[in-house]
Design a protein around this motif. Structure first.
Motif, PDB file in Angstrom:
ATOM      1  N   SER A 173     -43.144  18.238 -33.315  1.00  0.00           N
ATOM      2  CA  SER A 173     -43.420  16.995 -34.059  1.00  0.00           C
ATOM      3  C   SER A 173     -43.540  17.271 -35.552  1.00  0.00           C
ATOM      4  CB  SER A 173     -44.711  16.341 -33.539  1.00  0.00           C
ATOM      5  OG  SER A 173     -45.833  17.176 -33.739  1.00  0.00           O
ATOM      6  N   ASN A 174     -44.043  18.456 -35.913  1.00  0.00           N
ATOM      7  CA  ASN A 174     -44.124  18.811 -37.326  1.00  0.00           C
ATOM      8  C   ASN A 174     -42.740  18.943 -37.943  1.00  0.00           C
ATOM      9  OD1 ASN A 174     -44.358  21.200 -39.535  1.00  0.00           O
ATOM     10  ND2 ASN A 174     -46.188  19.913 -39.541  1.00  0.00           N
ATOM     11  N   SER A 175     -41.795  19.478 -37.167  1.00  0.00           N
ATOM     12  CA  SER A 175     -40.416  19.615 -37.653  1.00  0.00           C
ATOM     13  C   SER A 175     -39.810  18.243 -37.947  1.00  0.00           C
ATOM     14  CB  SER A 175     -39.560  20.345 -36.607  1.00  0.00           C
ATOM     15  OG  SER A 175     -40.038  21.656 -36.392  1.00  0.00           O
ATOM     16  N   ILE A 176     -40.106  17.284 -37.083  1.00  0.00           N
ATOM     17  CA  ILE A 176     -39.591  15.927 -37.280  1.00  0.00           C
ATOM     18  C   ILE A 176     -40.173  15.310 -38.552  1.00  0.00           C
ATOM     19  CG2 ILE A 176     -39.498  13.584 -36.344  1.00  0.00           C
ATOM     20  CD1 ILE A 176     -39.625  14.807 -33.537  1.00  0.00           C
ATOM     21  N   SER A 177     -41.488  15.392 -38.702  1.00  0.00           N
ATOM     22  CA  SER A 177     -42.133  14.764 -39.864  1.00  0.00           C
ATOM     23  C   SER A 177     -41.697  15.427 -41.169  1.00  0.00           C
ATOM     24  CB  SER A 177     -43.659  14.825 -39.726  1.00  0.00           C
ATOM     25  OG  SER A 177     -44.121  16.155 -39.740  1.00  0.00           O
ATOM     26  N   ASP A 178     -41.529  16.757 -41.162  1.00  0.00           N
ATOM     27  CA  ASP A 178     -41.057  17.466 -42.355  1.00  0.00           C
ATOM     28  C   ASP A 178     -39.665  16.995 -42.762  1.00  0.00           C
ATOM     29  OD1 ASP A 178     -43.268  18.931 -42.866  1.00  0.00           O
ATOM     30  OD2 ASP A 178     -42.489  20.852 -42.152  1.00  0.00           O
ATOM     31  N   ALA A 179     -38.786  16.903 -41.758  1.00  0.00           N
ATOM     32  CA  ALA A 179     -37.403  16.505 -42.035  1.00  0.00           C
ATOM     33  C   ALA A 179     -37.328  15.082 -42.584  1.00  0.00           C
ATOM     34  CB  ALA A 179     -36.569  16.622 -40.761  1.00  0.00           C
ATOM     35  N   PHE A 180     -38.107  14.167 -42.018  1.00  0.00           N
ATOM     36  CA  PHE A 180     -38.053  12.772 -42.458  1.00  0.00           C
ATOM     37  C   PHE A 180     -38.763  12.582 -43.795  1.00  0.00           C
ATOM     38  CE2 PHE A 180     -36.145  11.915 -38.542  1.00  0.00           C
ATOM     39  CZ  PHE A 180     -35.698  10.594 -38.523  1.00  0.00           C
ATOM     40  N   SER A 181     -39.740  13.436 -44.071  1.00  0.00           N
ATOM     41  CA  SER A 181     -40.390  13.370 -45.378  1.00  0.00           C
ATOM     42  C   SER A 181     -39.420  13.821 -46.470  1.00  0.00           C
ATOM     43  CB  SER A 181     -41.631  14.272 -45.378  1.00  0.00           C
ATOM     44  OG  SER A 181     -42.228  14.294 -46.644  1.00  0.00           O
ATOM     45  N   THR A 182     -38.633  14.862 -46.182  1.00  0.00           N
ATOM     46  CA  THR A 182     -37.672  15.385 -47.154  1.00  0.00           C
ATOM     47  C   THR A 182     -36.493  14.440 -47.359  1.00  0.00           C
ATOM     48  OG1 THR A 182     -38.241  17.659 -46.571  1.00  0.00           O
ATOM     49  CG2 THR A 182     -36.131  17.318 -47.687  1.00  0.00           C
ATOM     50  N   ALA A 183     -35.939  13.932 -46.248  1.00  0.00           N
ATOM     51  CA  ALA A 183     -34.713  13.134 -46.331  1.00  0.00           C
ATOM     52  C   ALA A 183     -34.950  11.672 -46.680  1.00  0.00           C
ATOM     53  CB  ALA A 183     -33.957  13.226 -45.005  1.00  0.00           C
ATOM     54  N   PHE A 184     -36.063  11.093 -46.169  1.00  0.00           N
ATOM     55  CA  PHE A 184     -36.285   9.650 -46.337  1.00  0.00           C
ATOM     56  C   PHE A 184     -37.607   9.319 -47.047  1.00  0.00           C
ATOM     57  CE2 PHE A 184     -33.832  10.268 -42.360  1.00  0.00           C
ATOM     58  CZ  PHE A 184     -32.666   9.613 -42.712  1.00  0.00           C
ATOM     59  N   HIS A 185     -38.376  10.360 -47.404  1.00  0.00           N
ATOM     60  CA  HIS A 185     -39.655  10.184 -48.102  1.00  0.00           C
ATOM     61  C   HIS A 185     -40.640   9.338 -47.295  1.00  0.00           C
ATOM     62  CE1 HIS A 185     -37.578  11.966 -51.483  1.00  0.00           C
ATOM     63  NE2 HIS A 185     -36.668  11.014 -51.446  1.00  0.00           N
ATOM     64  N   THR A 344     -29.634  25.696 -43.341  1.00  0.00           N
ATOM     65  CA  THR A 344     -28.809  24.778 -42.543  1.00  0.00           C
ATOM     66  C   THR A 344     -28.627  23.454 -43.287  1.00  0.00           C
ATOM     67  OG1 THR A 344     -29.706  25.774 -40.528  1.00  0.00           O
ATOM     68  CG2 THR A 344     -28.544  23.675 -40.290  1.00  0.00           C
ATOM     69  N   GLN A 345     -29.698  22.944 -43.868  1.00  0.00           N
ATOM     70  CA  GLN A 345     -29.622  21.685 -44.613  1.00  0.00           C
ATOM     71  C   GLN A 345     -28.652  21.788 -45.789  1.00  0.00           C
ATOM     72  OE1 GLN A 345     -33.857  21.363 -45.419  1.00  0.00           O
ATOM     73  NE2 GLN A 345     -34.048  19.589 -44.074  1.00  0.00           N
ATOM     74  N   ASP A 346     -28.738  22.881 -46.531  1.00  0.00           N
ATOM     75  CA  ASP A 346     -27.860  23.048 -47.689  1.00  0.00           C
ATOM     76  C   ASP A 346     -26.408  23.228 -47.272  1.00  0.00           C
ATOM     77  OD1 ASP A 346     -29.986  22.792 -49.356  1.00  0.00           O
ATOM     78  OD2 ASP A 346     -30.135  24.910 -49.913  1.00  0.00           O
ATOM     79  N   VAL A 355     -26.328  12.661 -47.740  1.00  0.00           N
ATOM     80  CA  VAL A 355     -26.054  12.249 -46.354  1.00  0.00           C
ATOM     81  C   VAL A 355     -26.201  13.439 -45.404  1.00  0.00           C
ATOM     82  CG1 VAL A 355     -24.286  11.350 -44.781  1.00  0.00           C
ATOM     83  CG2 VAL A 355     -24.551  10.352 -47.061  1.00  0.00           C
ATOM     84  N   GLY A 356     -25.853  14.624 -45.888  1.00  0.00           N
ATOM     85  CA  GLY A 356     -25.980  15.824 -45.076  1.00  0.00           C
ATOM     86  C   GLY A 356     -27.424  16.107 -44.712  1.00  0.00           C
ATOM     87  N   TYR A 357     -28.321  15.915 -45.663  1.00  0.00           N
ATOM     88  CA  TYR A 357     -29.749  16.128 -45.405  1.00  0.00           C
ATOM     89  C   TYR A 357     -30.269  15.071 -44.423  1.00  0.00           C
ATOM     90  CZ  TYR A 357     -29.665  19.434 -49.262  1.00  0.00           C
ATOM     91  OH  TYR A 357     -29.383  20.520 -50.072  1.00  0.00           O
TER      92      TYR A 357
END
Length: 465
Positions: A173-185, A344-346, A355-357
Motif C-alpha cells: 500500500s505504501n508503494s501505491i501511495s508513493d506512486a500516486f503522490s509523485t504522479a498525481f500529487h 523504471t519510472q525514468d 505520461v510515463g510516470y
C-alpha cells in the motif's frame, strides 16, 4: 530503533545473500534432477492448461474451491507485485545487467520447486467445515508426524500471517501511495483510505469475490504493462542487441562493461540476480500453494504444470521486459544507487514524458493491489488453521487497518521485518518439500494426460489418477 534496524538488516543480508540462496537454489536443482527437468518436458502442457482454461468470467468459486485458472490468477496476483517494477531495476543497479541472467537461472530451477509446492498443496488439501482448503501447513504436518510437525506448521502459519498479511501488505500500500503522490500529487492518506475501502469490499466478499477479482485484474494488468513495455523497447530497438549482449557478458565478465565504473563483480551479479528473482517469483517461499491447493483439477500434477506457467510469466515475461526497458533506454545506472523504482519510472518517462510516470503509477496500483488481495487470502488460510473461522473477521479488519497505515507511514524497520519474516518462513516449507520429494516424484510419474490408455500387455487400463 536505528540499532534494531541495523541488526535485522544484517540478519536479512545473511538470509537473502547467502543461506536462502543456497537453500532455495539447491532445492530447485534437486527437484529439477529428480523430476527429470519437468519444467522443460511439461512446459507445453502447462501453457495448454492455462490458456485452455483462460476466462475473465469463470464459474463462481465457492467452498469446493476455484477453477484452475482462478487459482493461477490468485497466485500470480501475489507473485506479480511492486518487485516486478523495482526488483529488476534494483538487481541491475546493484549487480549490473548480468544479474538478469542469474535471475533467469534461479527462475528456471524455481519452476521445478513451485511445481512441487502446487502438487503437494493439491495432494494434502483438506475439507474443513465443508470448505476446501490447503497450503504448506497441511503438507508440513504430513511430512513430520506428531508434535514436531504441528509446531513447525504453526511457526510457518504465524510467520506468513505477519510477513504477508500484515507487514507485507503495508509495503504494497505504501508503494501505491508513493506512486500516486509523485504522479498525481494525491496525499498519501487519501490514497490509503481509497485502497483500504476497496480491499475491504473484496475481503468481506470471501473466496468467491477474491477469485472473481483476480481472474479479471491479473490478465488486464499483465496485458497493460506488457504493451507499454513493448512500445518502449520497440522505440529503442537499436539498443536491443546491446542490451542482450550486456546481460550475457556481464553475467561472467562485468568488469569488461560496467565493473570498472560501478564496482560490479560476478559475485554481485549472481547474488542480486538470484535474490531478486526468488523474492519476486516466490518459488519455495510457501505462499502460492495456498491458491493452487484449492484448484478443481483431476490430478495434482495438472495444477503443478499451471503453477510453472505463473512463475514463467512473472520472471521470463514481466521482469525481463522491465529489464529490457531499462537497458534499452541508455540511462546512467550509476545515478540510481538505491533508487530501483525511479530507474523504471525514468525509463518510461524518457519516451512518454509525464505520461510515463502516470503509466507506472497505474501499473503499480494494479500490481500492488492484486498482491494485497493474494497475500490477504494466503494469510486468511493460516488464520483459519490456527484459530478457525472465528479469527477471520478480526484478521480482515486488522489487514484493512495495516493497509491504511502502510500508505501513510514509511519506516525502514517495517520493511526490514517484512524481509526477515519472508526469509524465516521459507525454512519449514523447504524442509517439508524435501521430505516429501518422493511423493512428488511418484505423482509426476503417475500422471497421464488425456483419457485412460490400455497397456500393450494384459490390456489393463491405467487410470490418469
Amino acid at each position: 530503533m536505528e540499532l534494531i534496524n541495523q541488526i535485522i538488516s544484517s540478519v536479512n543480508s545473511f538470509f537473502w545473500d547467502f543461506a536462502l540462496l543456497i537453500l532455495l537454489c539447491g532445492t530447485g536443482v534437486f527437484f529439477t534432477i529428480r523430476l527429470k527437468f519437468v519444467q522443460i518436458r511439461k512446459l507445453g502442457q502447462g501453457f495448454k492448461s492455462v490458456f485452455g482454461g483462460f476466462s475473465l468470467k469463470g464459474k463462481a468459486a465457492g467452498k469446493d474451491g476455484m477453477s484452475s485458472f482462478q487459482s493461477l490468477a490468485t497466485a500470480v496476483a501475489a507473485q506479480v507485485g511492486t518487485g516486478n517494477l523495482a526488483g529488476a531495476a534494483t538487481a541491475i543497479i546493484s549487480g549490473g545487467p548480468g544479474a538478469i541472467f542469474w535471475m533467469w537461472i534461479s527462475a528456471f530451477f524455481g519452476m521445478a520447486t513451485i511445481f512441487a509446492e502446487a502438487v503437494l498443496g493439491q495432494k494434502f488439501k483438506k475439507t474443513v467445515n465443508g470448505e476446501v482448503t490447503g497450503g504448506p501447513v497441511y503438507y508440513i504436518t504430513s511430512a513430520f508426524k506428531g508434535k514436531f510437525g504441528k509446531v513447525l506448521a504453526g511457526v510457518f502459519a504465524v510467520l506468513l500471517i505477519f510477513a504477508l498479511g500484515f507487514i507485507g501488505n503495508m509495503v504494497q500500500s505504501n508503494s501505491i501511495s508513493d506512486a500516486f503522490s509523485t504522479a498525481f500529487h494525491i496525499p498519501p492518506y487519501v490514497t490509503g483510505i481509497v485502497v483500504a475501502l476497496l480491499v475491504g469490499i473484496i475481503f468481506f466478499g470471501g473466496v468467491k469475490r477474491i477469485a472473481a477479482v483476480t481472474e479479471k485484474i491479473v490478465p488486464v494488468m499483465a496485458f497493460l504493462y506488457i504493451i507499454g513495455a513493448v512500445i518502449v523497447i520497440a522505440f529503442n530497438y537499436q539498443h536491443i542487441g546491446g542490451a542482450f549482449k550486456s546481460i550475457f557478458v556481464c553475467a561472467f565478465a562485468p568488469s569488461s562493461v560496467f565493473g570498472g565504473v560501478a564496482g560490479v563483480t560476478v559475485q554481485k551479479a549472481v547474488r542480486f540476480g538470484i535474490a531478486r528473482g526468488l523474492f519476486s517469483n516466490e518459488a519455495g517461499m510457501g505462499s502460492t500453494p495456498h491458491a493452487h491447493a484449492i484448484a478443481k483439477v483431476k490430478h495434482p500434477c495438472e495444477q503443478g504444470f499451471v503453477a510453472m506457467i505463473g512463475l514463467f510469466i512473472d520472471t521470463f515475461v514481466i521482469l525481463t521486459l522491465t529489464a529490457l526497458v531499462i537497458l534499452t533506454s541508455n540511462l546512467n545506472l550509476a545515478d540510481y544507487a538505491g533508487k530501483g523504482i525511479a530507474l523504471t519510472q525514468d525509463a518510461f518517462g524518457n519516451l512518454f514524458g509525464q505520461v510515463g510516470y502516470m503509466f507506472i503509477a497505474v501499473c503499480l496500483l494494479f500490481f500492488a493491489f492484486s498482491t494485497i488481495i493474494g497475500w490477504f487470502f494466503f494469510g486468511q488460510t493460516n488464520i483459519k488453521y490456527l484459530f478457525g473461522q472465528k479469527g477471520v473477521k478480526v484478521y480482515t479488519l486488522l489487514v484493512i487497518v495495516f493497509v491504511f497505515i502502510g500508505s501513510t507511514l514509511k519506516v525502514d524497520l517495517v520493511w526490514s521485518l517484512s524481509d526477515l519474516f519472508n526469509g524465516m518462513m521459507v525454512i519449514p516449507n523447504l524442509l517439508a518439500l524435501l521430505a516429501l520429494s518422493g511423493v512428488v516424484a511418484k505423482l509426476e510419474k503417475s500422471y497421464l494426460p488425456g483419457p485412460p490408455k490400455e497397456k500393450r500387455k494384459g490390456k489393463k487400463k491405467v487410470s490418469s489418477k
